[in-house]
Design an enzyme around this catalytic site. Structure first.
Site, PDB file in Angstrom:
ATOM      1  CB  SER A   1      -9.201   0.509  -0.240  1.00 27.20           C
ATOM      2  OG  SER A   1      -8.495   0.683  -1.428  1.00 27.20           O
TER       3      SER A   1
ATOM      4  CG  HIS B   1      -5.268   3.812   0.694  1.00 25.08           C
ATOM      5  ND1 HIS B   1      -4.874   2.501   0.506  1.00 25.08           N
ATOM      6  CD2 HIS B   1      -6.492   3.918   0.127  1.00 25.08           C
ATOM      7  CE1 HIS B   1      -5.821   1.853  -0.152  1.00 25.08           C
ATOM      8  NE2 HIS B   1      -6.818   2.687  -0.391  1.00 25.08           N
TER       9      HIS B   1
ATOM     10  CG  ASP C   1      -2.290   0.607   0.918  1.00 31.10           C
ATOM     11  OD1 ASP C   1      -2.312   1.823   0.629  1.00 31.10           O
ATOM     12  OD2 ASP C   1      -3.310  -0.092   0.996  1.00 31.10           O
TER      13      ASP C   1
END
Length: 757
Positions: free
Chosen positions: A542, A212, A139
């Site tokens: 996600s 994220h 990520d």
């Protein structure tokens, strides 16, 4: 488009709505991934890397190796012109030369919603095998100071761990601990195409400046943190799905995207490091498996016993919109929680509409305020979208502004309204999003309403001679029904690469998810957002992917001998497709029951997955047979599997015979379609009877035998399903059903999707 990737980087990334070929803007060079036949290395070379370098030198004096790969593939990546790439393809031992691709990110009430409260702790070991499980996350990196990576109470790092902690910009190796046991970054592929990373804008290290990656890794395996919330919303105890598992992060995504050469290098390292689960909340569009870097790397991981969990994508509710559909990948769609963040849109005509908001700040005055539609406060043709620079300040100052959803980020629209002097925003969904409500931590009082309410509000604000409005933020509510519902943004089947493999595999929570956040960006990710928070609430597949990654880690701790296919099977066959009242799960995009193309096998149910009764297992040999069934050539099979494998010309290979826990039938005419499956008893002795349901009488589903009698654990039994089609339907028609085996204690369910092509 709904995306969990809420930072300002999203605007660049989302221009690449899929599996994008990356070309250089300033030259005719591009990055290529070169697959080599390892066994064909000439005896004159001692090391494969020397052979790779020599092969490269034979066609270019200036090209350099970016990465050499040992586990994910056998080969290397480099920068070449098209002519050099064509020339390299003719060299001995070269299997394929594939262009670089760029991927995009698919961007704690959850444990309680899934039934993982303190009363179910005895299902999972608290120490030993549980804390030896390592979840690897590819990520945007990690914010190691977050409390979600506290190692309090953790024992020594498992002796099986071979990974490390890499230093770089704003990151030292000492930031790893007994919880966060690995942190690496991969930028050579990115920099070869995009130029050197600007370290004033992002850290050339494992540090997460975006948020994220911190959100996904803490969702999968974050430590228990009491008193967690976003600006007071969703307050409570935050914990990952596997809070006692270890975390290893592999930073592969940067401001300009996530590049396949870096992704493959990260998978290569993760395999060598000995992770047990790999979580990837990223993806591209559809490509054959031998050209898809994620699929190729995931195959190698699967062979090493590593379960690979990937997000299905945020391109729903369109059909055929899935990413990451290889059958050795667990593909995860998104559903909602039973928690919401209501905010009222109050109109001057006395009507109120409930939307959602995470705004925290000074409330609007307790009175109705002037109200204007953005399309009437702009000279731009798309003024209704509240894009940067399109609003006329004189027309919006001191007013609440109605904006339509689309093109730019939801939170940016509020920032545009605020910059033009507006005091509040009512954001209306359009047909693309329907009634799905995704909450945001707006920079001004704002609420997002569904399409139906939006149409009514728009009519009012554009026809009333003196429209007024107000916004009332109501906080957090739980116990919302119905829940879950399939998120509108969650990508849908059918599977456009292999229609006879049903995808997604299942859904998990992916809407308004609270998890840890970076200290380098505000909750909106906008440059103008100076707020800093320890936790953030965002949405996307996600977010659903790491839920399944963490749950897979839990199952691995309970059943360390299970293969990745066995773990996925347990999660799929115990998933639920109905609410407690027996009614089917709903799709928020249509308001109607969802189908297996939306939810796969159903919504994950971890407490029943620990004891599924029967499993559908798969081996590497099974997947090789699947590649033969796709009529792949030997070089194509070698690209995926890193081995010289030849399909047996005397054998009939059928995709329908892959031992998958679901059934997708493509009908191209009347007749019988046969599928074979083998189940393994993991619940001991028992007699299982089959129950078949089908929506249509035009297809008869028969199972032979209808009873399976197991005398002991680990015994295997096979059965055949025949789909007899006696009626034709228009091309594009679908029908659904299920096949369930039960011994009275366990229910082992498989979804059925029948499509007329």
């Amino acid at each position: 488009m709904s995306s969990s990737f809420l930072s300002s980087t999203a605007f660049f990334l989302l221009l690449c709505l899929g599996f994008c070929h990356v070309s250089s803007s300033s030259s005719d060079q591009g990055t290529y991934i070169v697959h080599m036949a390892k066994s064909q290395m000439p005896s004159s070379f001692d090391l494969h890397s020397n052979w790779y370098d020599s092969s490269l030198r034979s066609i270019s004096d200036s090209a350099e190796l970016l990465y050499t790969y040992e586990n994910a593939i056998h080969g290397f990546s480099t920068r070449l012109t098209q002519e050099e790439a064509d020339s390299l393809m003719t060299q001995p031992g070269v299997i394929s030369v594939l262009p670089e691709h760029r991927y995009e990110l698919h961007t704690t009430r959850t444990p309680l919603f899934l039934g993982l409260d303190e009363h179910t702790a005895d299902l999972f070991p608290e120490a030993g095998s549980y804390s030896d499980v390592v979840v690897g996350v590819l990520d945007t990196g990690v914010w190691p100071e977050s409390k979600s990576y506290s190692d309090e109470g953790f024992g020594p790092i498992p002796s099986s761990w071979k990974g490390g902690c890499e230093a770089g910009t704003n990151f030292t190796a000492s930031l790893c601990n007994r919880k966060l046991i690995g942190a690496r970054f991969f930028a050579r592929g990115y920099e070869s195409t995009m130029g050197p990373i600007d370290e004033s804008k992002e850290s050339r290290s494992p540090r997460d400046d975006d948020g994220h990656g911190t959100h996904t890794s803490s969702t999968a395996a974050g430590s228990v943190v009491e008193g967690a919330s976003l600006l007071g919303y969703a307050s409570g105890t935050a914990r990952g799905m596997a809070p006692r598992a270890r975390v290893a992060v592999y930073k592969v995504c940067w401001l300009g995207g996530c590049f396949s050469s870096d992704i493959l290098a990260a998978i290569d390292k993760a395999i060598a490091d000995n992770v047990n689960v790999l979580s990837m909340s990223l993806g591209g569009g559809m490509s054959d498996y031998y050209r898809d870097g994620v699929a190729i790397g995931a195959f190698a991981a699967m062979e090493r016993g590593i379960l690979v969990s990937c997000s299905a994508g945020n391109a729903g509710p369109s059909s055929f919109s899935l990413s990451n559909v290889a059958p050795w990948i667990t593909t995860v769609g998104a559903g909602t929680l039973d928690r919401d963040f209501p905010a009222l849109a109050i109109l001057g005509n006395g009507k109120n509409f409930t939307g959602v908001s995470l705004f925290k700040g000074e409330a609007l005055p307790d009175k109705l305020l002037p109200f204007i539609y953005a399309g009437n406060a702009s000279n731009a043709t798309n003024g209704n979208l509240c894009m940067t620079g399109t609003l006329i300040p004189e027309k919006v100052k001191g007013k609440i502004v109605m904006c339509d959803r689309g093109i730019n980020a939801r939170v940016q629209k509020g920032d545009v309204v605020k910059a033009a002097g507006g005091v509040g925003m009512i954001l209306a969904n359009t047909a693309a999003n329907g009634e799905e409500l995704v909450a945001d931590a707006h920079l001004l009082p704002a609420t997002t309403v569904g399409e139906k309410a939006g149409d009514i509000i728009r009519h009012y604000v554009t026809t009333d001679p003196n429209p007024t409005a107000s916004i009332s933020i109501l906080g957090t509510v739980v116990g919302v029904k119905p829940s879950p519902v399939v998120a509108a943004f969650s990508s849908r089947g059918p599977n456009s690469i292999t229609p006879n493999i049903l995808k997604p595999d299942l859904i998990a929570p992916g809407v308004n998810i609270l998890a840890a956040w970076t200290g380098a960006a505000g909750p909106t990710g906008l440059a103008s957002d100076s707020r800093r928070v320890e936790f953030n609430i965002i949405s996307g597949t996600s977010m659903s992917c790491p839920h399944v990654s963490g749950l897979a880690a839990l199952l691995k701790s309970v059943h360390p001998e299970w293969s990745p296919a066995a773990i996925r099977s347990a999660l799929m066959t115990t998933a639920y497709k109905t609410y407690k009242d027996g009614k089917p799960l709903l799709d928020i995009a249509t308001g109607k029951p969802s189908t297996p193309f939306d939810h796969g096998a159903g919504h994950v149910s971890p407490t029943t997955a620990t004891n599924p009764g029967l499993i559908y297992d798969l081996t590497t040999e099974d997947y090789l047979g699947f590649l033969c069934a796709l009529n792949y050539t030997s070089p194509q099979i070698r690209s995926v599997s890193r081995r010289n494998y030849t399909c047996d010309p005397s054998k009939s290979y059928l995709v329908a015979d892959l031992n998958y826990p679901s059934f997708a039938v493509n009908v191209d005419g009347a007749g019988a379609y046969k599928y074979t499956r083998t189940v393994t008893s993991v619940g001991g002795a028992g007699t299982y009877s089959v129950k078949v349901t089908s929506e249509t009488t035009g297809v008869k589903i028969s199972v032979e035998p209808a009873v399976l009698n197991f005398k002991e654990a680990n015994e295997k039994k096979s059965y055949t399903v025949t789909f007899t089609v006696d009626s034709s339907k228009p091309s594009g028609s679908n029908s659904f059903g299920s096949i369930e085996w039960s011994d009275g204690k366990h229910v082992v369910g498989s979804p059925v999707a029948i499509s007329w092509t």
